[in-house]
Design a protein around this motif. Sequence first.
Motif, PDB file in Angstrom:
ATOM      1  N   SER A 167       0.830  -1.204   0.000  1.00  0.00           N
ATOM      2  CA  SER A 167       0.000   0.000   0.000  1.00  0.00           C
ATOM      3  C   SER A 167       0.861   1.248   0.000  1.00  0.00           C
ATOM      4  CB  SER A 167      -0.894   0.025   1.246  1.00  0.00           C
ATOM      5  OG  SER A 167      -0.088   0.181   2.409  1.00  0.00           O
ATOM      6  N   ALA A 168       0.230   2.377  -0.325  1.00  0.00           N
ATOM      7  CA  ALA A 168       0.946   3.659  -0.289  1.00  0.00           C
ATOM      8  C   ALA A 168       1.425   3.960   1.126  1.00  0.00           C
ATOM      9  CB  ALA A 168       0.034   4.767  -0.806  1.00  0.00           C
ATOM     10  N   SER A 169       0.605   3.653   2.115  1.00  0.00           N
ATOM     11  CA  SER A 169       0.989   3.928   3.502  1.00  0.00           C
ATOM     12  C   SER A 169       2.239   3.146   3.890  1.00  0.00           C
ATOM     13  CB  SER A 169      -0.158   3.566   4.448  1.00  0.00           C
ATOM     14  OG  SER A 169      -1.286   4.367   4.222  1.00  0.00           O
ATOM     15  N   ALA A 170       2.282   1.868   3.506  1.00  0.00           N
ATOM     16  CA  ALA A 170       3.446   1.048   3.828  1.00  0.00           C
ATOM     17  C   ALA A 170       4.683   1.540   3.091  1.00  0.00           C
ATOM     18  CB  ALA A 170       3.173  -0.415   3.483  1.00  0.00           C
ATOM     19  N   ALA A 171       4.515   1.903   1.816  1.00  0.00           N
ATOM     20  CA  ALA A 171       5.658   2.379   1.036  1.00  0.00           C
ATOM     21  C   ALA A 171       6.195   3.691   1.596  1.00  0.00           C
ATOM     22  CB  ALA A 171       5.262   2.548  -0.418  1.00  0.00           C
ATOM     23  N   LEU A 172       5.297   4.571   2.015  1.00  0.00           N
ATOM     24  CA  LEU A 172       5.757   5.843   2.561  1.00  0.00           C
ATOM     25  C   LEU A 172       6.593   5.627   3.818  1.00  0.00           C
ATOM     26  CD1 LEU A 172       5.806   8.909   2.442  1.00  0.00           C
ATOM     27  CD2 LEU A 172       3.755   8.915   3.873  1.00  0.00           C
ATOM     28  N   ARG A 173       6.196   4.693   4.669  1.00  0.00           N
ATOM     29  CA  ARG A 173       6.994   4.389   5.859  1.00  0.00           C
ATOM     30  C   ARG A 173       8.403   3.989   5.454  1.00  0.00           C
ATOM     31  NH1 ARG A 173       5.942  -0.050   8.857  1.00  0.00           N
ATOM     32  NH2 ARG A 173       7.318   0.827  10.443  1.00  0.00           N
ATOM     33  N   LEU A 174       8.507   3.246   4.345  1.00  0.00           N
ATOM     34  CA  LEU A 174       9.808   2.739   3.936  1.00  0.00           C
ATOM     35  C   LEU A 174      10.693   3.827   3.337  1.00  0.00           C
ATOM     36  CD1 LEU A 174      11.462   0.088   3.696  1.00  0.00           C
ATOM     37  CD2 LEU A 174      10.605  -0.083   1.347  1.00  0.00           C
ATOM     38  N   GLY A 184      11.667   6.658  -5.358  1.00  0.00           N
ATOM     39  CA  GLY A 184      10.266   6.956  -5.613  1.00  0.00           C
ATOM     40  C   GLY A 184       9.411   5.710  -5.499  1.00  0.00           C
ATOM     41  N   VAL A 185       8.115   5.908  -5.693  1.00  0.00           N
ATOM     42  CA  VAL A 185       7.143   4.826  -5.552  1.00  0.00           C
ATOM     43  C   VAL A 185       6.374   4.653  -6.859  1.00  0.00           C
ATOM     44  CG1 VAL A 185       5.016   4.118  -4.381  1.00  0.00           C
ATOM     45  CG2 VAL A 185       6.905   5.118  -3.062  1.00  0.00           C
ATOM     46  N   ILE A 186       6.188   3.397  -7.259  1.00  0.00           N
ATOM     47  CA  ILE A 186       5.298   3.057  -8.375  1.00  0.00           C
ATOM     48  C   ILE A 186       3.933   2.734  -7.786  1.00  0.00           C
ATOM     49  CG2 ILE A 186       4.837   1.529 -10.321  1.00  0.00           C
ATOM     50  CD1 ILE A 186       7.810   0.765 -10.314  1.00  0.00           C
ATOM     51  N   HIS A 187       2.939   3.531  -8.117  1.00  0.00           N
ATOM     52  CA  HIS A 187       1.571   3.240  -7.691  1.00  0.00           C
ATOM     53  C   HIS A 187       0.963   2.328  -8.745  1.00  0.00           C
ATOM     54  CE1 HIS A 187      -2.579   3.946  -6.363  1.00  0.00           C
ATOM     55  NE2 HIS A 187      -2.044   4.351  -5.221  1.00  0.00           N
ATOM     56  N   ASP A 188       0.354   1.224  -8.310  1.00  0.00           N
ATOM     57  CA  ASP A 188      -0.105   0.204  -9.257  1.00  0.00           C
ATOM     58  C   ASP A 188      -1.579  -0.101  -9.036  1.00  0.00           C
ATOM     59  OD1 ASP A 188      -0.682  -2.556 -10.298  1.00  0.00           O
ATOM     60  OD2 ASP A 188       1.431  -2.441 -10.893  1.00  0.00           O
ATOM     61  N   LEU A 189      -2.419   0.285  -9.988  1.00  0.00           N
ATOM     62  CA  LEU A 189      -3.872   0.140  -9.864  1.00  0.00           C
ATOM     63  C   LEU A 189      -4.298  -1.309  -9.682  1.00  0.00           C
ATOM     64  CD1 LEU A 189      -6.737   1.379 -10.041  1.00  0.00           C
ATOM     65  CD2 LEU A 189      -6.596   1.052 -12.522  1.00  0.00           C
ATOM     66  N   GLY A 190      -3.804  -2.204 -10.530  1.00  0.00           N
ATOM     67  CA  GLY A 190      -4.256  -3.587 -10.491  1.00  0.00           C
ATOM     68  C   GLY A 190      -3.806  -4.336  -9.255  1.00  0.00           C
ATOM     69  N   ASN A 191      -2.568  -4.105  -8.837  1.00  0.00           N
ATOM     70  CA  ASN A 191      -2.080  -4.791  -7.641  1.00  0.00           C
ATOM     71  C   ASN A 191      -2.917  -4.452  -6.414  1.00  0.00           C
ATOM     72  OD1 ASN A 191      -0.032  -5.933  -9.120  1.00  0.00           O
ATOM     73  ND2 ASN A 191       1.560  -4.535  -8.414  1.00  0.00           N
ATOM     74  N   LEU A 192      -3.426  -3.227  -6.376  1.00  0.00           N
ATOM     75  CA  LEU A 192      -4.185  -2.781  -5.210  1.00  0.00           C
ATOM     76  C   LEU A 192      -5.557  -3.433  -5.120  1.00  0.00           C
ATOM     77  CD1 LEU A 192      -3.166   0.965  -5.337  1.00  0.00           C
ATOM     78  CD2 LEU A 192      -2.427  -0.729  -3.663  1.00  0.00           C
ATOM     79  N   VAL A 193      -6.048  -3.979  -6.221  1.00  0.00           N
ATOM     80  CA  VAL A 193      -7.289  -4.750  -6.154  1.00  0.00           C
ATOM     81  C   VAL A 193      -7.061  -5.996  -5.303  1.00  0.00           C
ATOM     82  CG1 VAL A 193      -8.937  -6.115  -7.504  1.00  0.00           C
ATOM     83  CG2 VAL A 193      -8.146  -3.906  -8.371  1.00  0.00           C
ATOM     84  N   GLU A 198      -6.284   1.746  -1.097  1.00  0.00           N
ATOM     85  CA  GLU A 198      -6.589   2.971  -0.361  1.00  0.00           C
ATOM     86  C   GLU A 198      -7.187   3.957  -1.360  1.00  0.00           C
ATOM     87  OE1 GLU A 198      -3.043   3.212   2.953  1.00  0.00           O
ATOM     88  OE2 GLU A 198      -2.497   3.526   0.864  1.00  0.00           O
ATOM     89  N   ASP A 199      -7.910   4.921  -0.901  1.00  0.00           N
ATOM     90  CA  ASP A 199      -8.426   5.947  -1.803  1.00  0.00           C
ATOM     91  C   ASP A 199      -7.271   6.503  -2.626  1.00  0.00           C
ATOM     92  OD1 ASP A 199      -8.874   9.047  -2.290  1.00  0.00           O
ATOM     93  OD2 ASP A 199     -10.861   8.119  -2.170  1.00  0.00           O
ATOM     94  N   HIS A 200      -7.431   6.502  -3.956  1.00  0.00           N
ATOM     95  CA  HIS A 200      -6.298   6.851  -4.820  1.00  0.00           C
ATOM     96  C   HIS A 200      -5.806   8.274  -4.597  1.00  0.00           C
ATOM     97  CE1 HIS A 200      -6.650   3.041  -6.663  1.00  0.00           C
ATOM     98  NE2 HIS A 200      -7.743   3.304  -7.366  1.00  0.00           N
ATOM     99  N   LEU A 201      -6.716   9.227  -4.556  1.00  0.00           N
ATOM    100  CA  LEU A 201      -6.283  10.612  -4.388  1.00  0.00           C
ATOM    101  C   LEU A 201      -5.587  10.794  -3.046  1.00  0.00           C
ATOM    102  CD1 LEU A 201      -6.136  13.435  -5.552  1.00  0.00           C
ATOM    103  CD2 LEU A 201      -8.415  13.897  -4.604  1.00  0.00           C
ATOM    104  N   GLY A 245     -12.158  -5.191 -15.070  1.00  0.00           N
ATOM    105  CA  GLY A 245     -11.773  -5.527 -13.701  1.00  0.00           C
ATOM    106  C   GLY A 245     -12.557  -4.718 -12.678  1.00  0.00           C
ATOM    107  N   GLN A 246     -12.219  -4.922 -11.424  1.00  0.00           N
ATOM    108  CA  GLN A 246     -12.943  -4.248 -10.345  1.00  0.00           C
ATOM    109  C   GLN A 246     -12.559  -2.787 -10.190  1.00  0.00           C
ATOM    110  OE1 GLN A 246     -12.996  -8.287  -7.721  1.00  0.00           O
ATOM    111  NE2 GLN A 246     -13.266  -6.415  -6.578  1.00  0.00           N
ATOM    112  N   ALA A 247     -11.378  -2.420 -10.647  1.00  0.00           N
ATOM    113  CA  ALA A 247     -10.940  -1.026 -10.528  1.00  0.00           C
ATOM    114  C   ALA A 247     -11.413  -0.222 -11.729  1.00  0.00           C
ATOM    115  CB  ALA A 247      -9.420  -0.960 -10.434  1.00  0.00           C
ATOM    116  N   SER A 248     -11.663   1.061 -11.506  1.00  0.00           N
ATOM    117  CA  SER A 248     -12.046   1.965 -12.583  1.00  0.00           C
ATOM    118  C   SER A 248     -10.813   2.705 -13.085  1.00  0.00           C
ATOM    119  CB  SER A 248     -13.089   2.973 -12.103  1.00  0.00           C
ATOM    120  OG  SER A 248     -13.243   4.013 -13.052  1.00  0.00           O
ATOM    121  N   VAL A 249     -10.391   2.399 -14.301  1.00  0.00           N
ATOM    122  CA  VAL A 249      -9.246   3.095 -14.887  1.00  0.00           C
ATOM    123  C   VAL A 249      -9.566   4.576 -15.061  1.00  0.00           C
ATOM    124  CG1 VAL A 249      -7.724   3.242 -16.905  1.00  0.00           C
ATOM    125  CG2 VAL A 249      -8.421   1.002 -16.007  1.00  0.00           C
ATOM    126  N   SER A 250     -10.803   4.877 -15.446  1.00  0.00           N
ATOM    127  CA  SER A 250     -11.217   6.264 -15.630  1.00  0.00           C
ATOM    128  C   SER A 250     -11.087   7.049 -14.332  1.00  0.00           C
ATOM    129  CB  SER A 250     -12.657   6.311 -16.146  1.00  0.00           C
ATOM    130  OG  SER A 250     -13.095   7.647 -16.270  1.00  0.00           O
TER     131      SER A 250
END
Length: 295
Positions: A167-174, A184-193, A198-201, A245-250
């Motif tokens: 998650s973003a929270s875990a990555a930020l701790r690191l 930096g961090v790669i945010h990944d839509l599909g992995n998060l499903v 977490e809320d993307h914004l 998929g379950q995530a909305s790309v839009s």
Amino acid sequence: MKFSVFTASTPDWSPTEAAQTLAEQGWDGIEWRVVDDRPADGAEVPAGRSFWTGNRSTWQFTGIQDQVGEIARITDAAGLEYSGVGGYQPVSDLDGVDTMLRVTAELGARQVRVTMPHYRQERERTGATYPQLFDRTRADLEWAAGRAAELGVKALVELHHMTITPSASAALRLVDGLDPEHVGVIHDLGNLVIEGQEDHLAAFELLGPYLAHAHVKNARWVDTGDTRADGSAIWQNEWAPLRDGQASVSDYLDALRQHGYDGWVTIEDFSTDLPLAERTADNLAYLRSLVPVAA
């Protein structure tokens, strides 16, 4: 935003075919997969694992320093940019990470993924608890950040299920406190499903200057029809086309825009509903419909 394809998702094509086809379709860039991936002599590549075994668009890690010129030639000839390099070297392998950072610098590719430990595997292998594994990884990442700074590139941590940074929270701790110019961090839509949603914004705002890259694929959970001993249903995740998929790309791209992100969006579509060339062309058309070229 600029759009590229990670070649983990183009297993049927040679590097030249991948670069030429993606350029002809109108993609802006390419993200090369770099990992040792050769089937054993005489072994057939299982069809369901062709993304990960015998992927023809992969550059082998062993001897990668000798392939820099060829990678550059193929990429430049197609007129593509690098969205980054899709490395697989564990952050604990300092020699391997150093090699990937140097190759990234030589290519002018700017950023490269280094892989985070798989929590359950490492716990079973070494007995390390999450805090112990986290502290060890932080020390390794500090080294990588320093080396990246010397070379003028950036080491990327991906949000990935089953690792210590799902998650973003875990990555930020690191990464917190390290230089965001070089980590930096790669945010990944599909992995998060699968894990770490977490809320993307909110996640983008949380990561702030550490948000360096975005990967887009999609996934869904399906009922296997099996049950556990206690009678509860067993679900499993599977990859899905971008629209299905379950995530909305839009919604995801909208959140990136709201945050002011105007960097690379790299597609790694591991669905197989469409043949590869149709799949990549359709994905680009879909992305362009959501983010017009003039935007």
